[in-house]
Motif scaffolding. Structure first.
Motif, PDB file in Angstrom:
ATOM      1  N   GLU A   1      41.665  24.737  39.705  1.00  0.00           N
ATOM      2  CA  GLU A   1      41.381  24.426  41.020  1.00  0.00           C
ATOM      3  C   GLU A   1      42.752  23.687  41.553  1.00  0.00           C
ATOM      4  OE1 GLU A   1      38.752  21.250  43.568  1.00  0.00           O
ATOM      5  OE2 GLU A   1      37.882  21.774  41.571  1.00  0.00           O
ATOM      6  N   SER A   2      43.282  22.864  40.814  1.00  0.00           N
ATOM      7  CA  SER A   2      44.660  22.318  41.459  1.00  0.00           C
ATOM      8  C   SER A   2      45.588  23.230  41.709  1.00  0.00           C
ATOM      9  CB  SER A   2      45.076  21.195  40.390  1.00  0.00           C
ATOM     10  OG  SER A   2      46.367  20.587  40.798  1.00  0.00           O
TER      11      SER A   2
ATOM     12  N   ARG B   1      44.474  32.250  35.532  1.00  0.00           N
ATOM     13  CA  ARG B   1      43.202  32.574  35.125  1.00  0.00           C
ATOM     14  C   ARG B   1      43.005  33.548  33.828  1.00  0.00           C
ATOM     15  NH1 ARG B   1      38.842  30.784  37.575  1.00  0.00           N
ATOM     16  NH2 ARG B   1      39.053  29.675  39.649  1.00  0.00           N
TER      17      ARG B   1
ATOM     18  N   ASP C   1      38.850  23.964  34.707  1.00  0.00           N
ATOM     19  CA  ASP C   1      38.262  24.083  35.877  1.00  0.00           C
ATOM     20  C   ASP C   1      39.157  23.194  37.096  1.00  0.00           C
ATOM     21  OD1 ASP C   1      36.310  26.037  35.218  1.00  0.00           O
ATOM     22  OD2 ASP C   1      34.793  24.474  35.315  1.00  0.00           O
ATOM     23  N   GLU C   2      39.447  21.953  36.370  1.00  0.00           N
ATOM     24  CA  GLU C   2      40.137  21.150  37.400  1.00  0.00           C
ATOM     25  C   GLU C   2      41.562  21.546  37.378  1.00  0.00           C
ATOM     26  OE1 GLU C   2      41.692  16.411  37.282  1.00  0.00           O
ATOM     27  OE2 GLU C   2      39.768  17.026  36.225  1.00  0.00           O
ATOM     28  N   LEU C   3      42.185  22.221  36.370  1.00  0.00           N
ATOM     29  CA  LEU C   3      43.521  22.590  36.322  1.00  0.00           C
ATOM     30  C   LEU C   3      43.780  23.811  37.172  1.00  0.00           C
ATOM     31  CD1 LEU C   3      45.641  23.423  33.174  1.00  0.00           C
ATOM     32  CD2 LEU C   3      45.331  25.062  34.749  1.00  0.00           C
TER      33      LEU C   3
ATOM     34  N   SER D   1      44.968  25.316  44.755  1.00  0.00           N
ATOM     35  CA  SER D   1      44.924  24.614  46.024  1.00  0.00           C
ATOM     36  C   SER D   1      46.317  24.494  46.597  1.00  0.00           C
ATOM     37  CB  SER D   1      44.093  23.257  46.045  1.00  0.00           C
ATOM     38  OG  SER D   1      44.560  22.340  45.023  1.00  0.00           O
TER      39      SER D   1
ATOM     40  N   ASP E   1      35.892  21.523  31.762  1.00  0.00           N
ATOM     41  CA  ASP E   1      36.171  20.785  32.982  1.00  0.00           C
ATOM     42  C   ASP E   1      37.569  20.722  33.114  1.00  0.00           C
ATOM     43  OD1 ASP E   1      33.237  20.631  33.844  1.00  0.00           O
ATOM     44  OD2 ASP E   1      33.165  18.628  32.757  1.00  0.00           O
ATOM     45  N   ASP E   2      38.445  20.364  32.024  1.00  0.00           N
ATOM     46  CA  ASP E   2      39.662  20.132  32.162  1.00  0.00           C
ATOM     47  C   ASP E   2      40.229  21.490  32.893  1.00  0.00           C
ATOM     48  OD1 ASP E   2      39.615  17.743  30.977  1.00  0.00           O
ATOM     49  OD2 ASP E   2      40.017  18.737  28.982  1.00  0.00           O
TER      50      ASP E   2
ATOM     51  N   THR F   1      38.628  20.802  27.532  1.00  0.00           N
ATOM     52  CA  THR F   1      37.443  21.107  27.729  1.00  0.00           C
ATOM     53  C   THR F   1      37.158  22.102  28.898  1.00  0.00           C
ATOM     54  OG1 THR F   1      37.064  19.436  29.578  1.00  0.00           O
ATOM     55  CG2 THR F   1      36.551  18.588  27.386  1.00  0.00           C
TER      56      THR F   1
ATOM     57  N   TRP G   1      51.313  21.716  41.581  1.00  0.00           N
ATOM     58  CA  TRP G   1      50.783  21.785  40.292  1.00  0.00           C
ATOM     59  C   TRP G   1      52.015  21.799  39.645  1.00  0.00           C
ATOM     60  CZ3 TRP G   1      51.140  25.525  36.811  1.00  0.00           C
ATOM     61  CH2 TRP G   1      50.338  25.326  35.582  1.00  0.00           C
TER      62      TRP G   1
END
Length: 267
Positions: free
Chosen positions: A144-145, A191, A140-142, A148, A137-138, A135, A153
């Motif tokens: 972001e992790s 990205r 985006d979370e990937l 950071s 959201d998946d 998704t 990761w």
């Protein structure tokens, strides 16, 4: 700039044989092909390289502007082929490199005469009528992790991407490869990879194409392989009895055999 040095180009195999260009995926380098090279080298001239920013490439040649789209990586491929005088090569691309090969074939059709897509995905994010496996959201979370804590990761994700938990050495190898990549460069490449959408580009493929998928792949599920195959009229779909996203490491014999069978069909 000398493209051979810039992209850490290696030429091996049979000097007078047909040319195969082997292109690695995100977080990897040409070493990922080492287990299938012996099966191909007797009959084919093999060109291996590292994208700028990966492996032993010249990091000074990397720029965010160029490599924020897959076109920048396709440009690497075309320039390496131009430097070596490659014509009508078989381009073998792993993961995101499968789509890079599609773009390179469009940009320089006389350089690439056939495509082998190993665990390809034209889009990683689900869409209406399309399952990419993630998704929004998946992803985006990937990302972001990754941004950071890239090393953390890498340690967590590489074994998942590789699959084959009963063979932990494979996960460790991919982890080491990820961790050897400059984090700033990896963030941009990630990205570029995970936000890409190359579905429309598949419609323009006019060369013989082999799509290699695995039975179980968390990055490129089988629905993706079926989509790619359906989108390219001249393609052949082969499902390897393999698990994970890197069959050239987890199932090198089966991967090499499928590639060789396809190459024989081109004669």
């Amino acid at each position: 700039m000398d493209m051979r040095r810039r992209n850490n180009v290696t030429v091996t195999g049979r000097p007078d044989g047909p040319t195969i260009v082997l292109a690695h995926g995100f977080g990897c380098d040409q070493n990922m092909w080492r287990l299938i090279v012996p099966a191909l080298a007797d009959r084919y001239r093999l060109v291996l390289f590292d994208y700028v920013g990966s492996g032993g490439s010249d990091l000074s040649a990397w720029s965010t502007e160029r490599y924020s789209s897959l076109d920048g990586y396709a440009q690497d491929v075309v320039e390496v082929c131009d430097e070596l005088g490659v014509e009508r090569a078989v381009f073998v691309g792993h993961s995101v490199s499968a789509m890079v090969g599609v773009l390179a074939a469009q940009a320089a059709p006389r350089r690439i005469g056939a495509l082998v897509m190993v665990a390809p995905s034209p889009r990683y994010i689900d869409d209406d009528g399309y399952r990419g496996g993630f998704t929004a959201d998946d992803i985006d979370e990937l990302l972001e992790s990754l941004e950071s804590n890239y090393l953390g990761w890498s340690s967590a994700m590489a074994p998942v991407i590789m699959g084959n938990p009963e063979r932990p050495e494979l996960g460790r190898e991919l982890t080491n490869s990820f961790c050897a990549t400059d984090p700033d460069i990896a963030r941009v490449f990630a990205r570029t990879t995970f936000l890409s959408d190359s579905r429309e580009d598949l419609k323009h493929v006019r060369v013989p194409t082999l799509v290699l998928e695995c039975l179980h792949d968390v990055i490129a599920p089988r629905e993706v392989g079926a989509f790619v195959h359906a989108a390219i009229p001249s393609s052949r779909l082969v499902t390897l009895a393999a698990t994970g996203h890197c069959p050239q490491l987890s199932a090198p014999e089966a991967t090499a055999e499928a590639i060789l069978e396809f190459l024989e069909s081109l004669k």
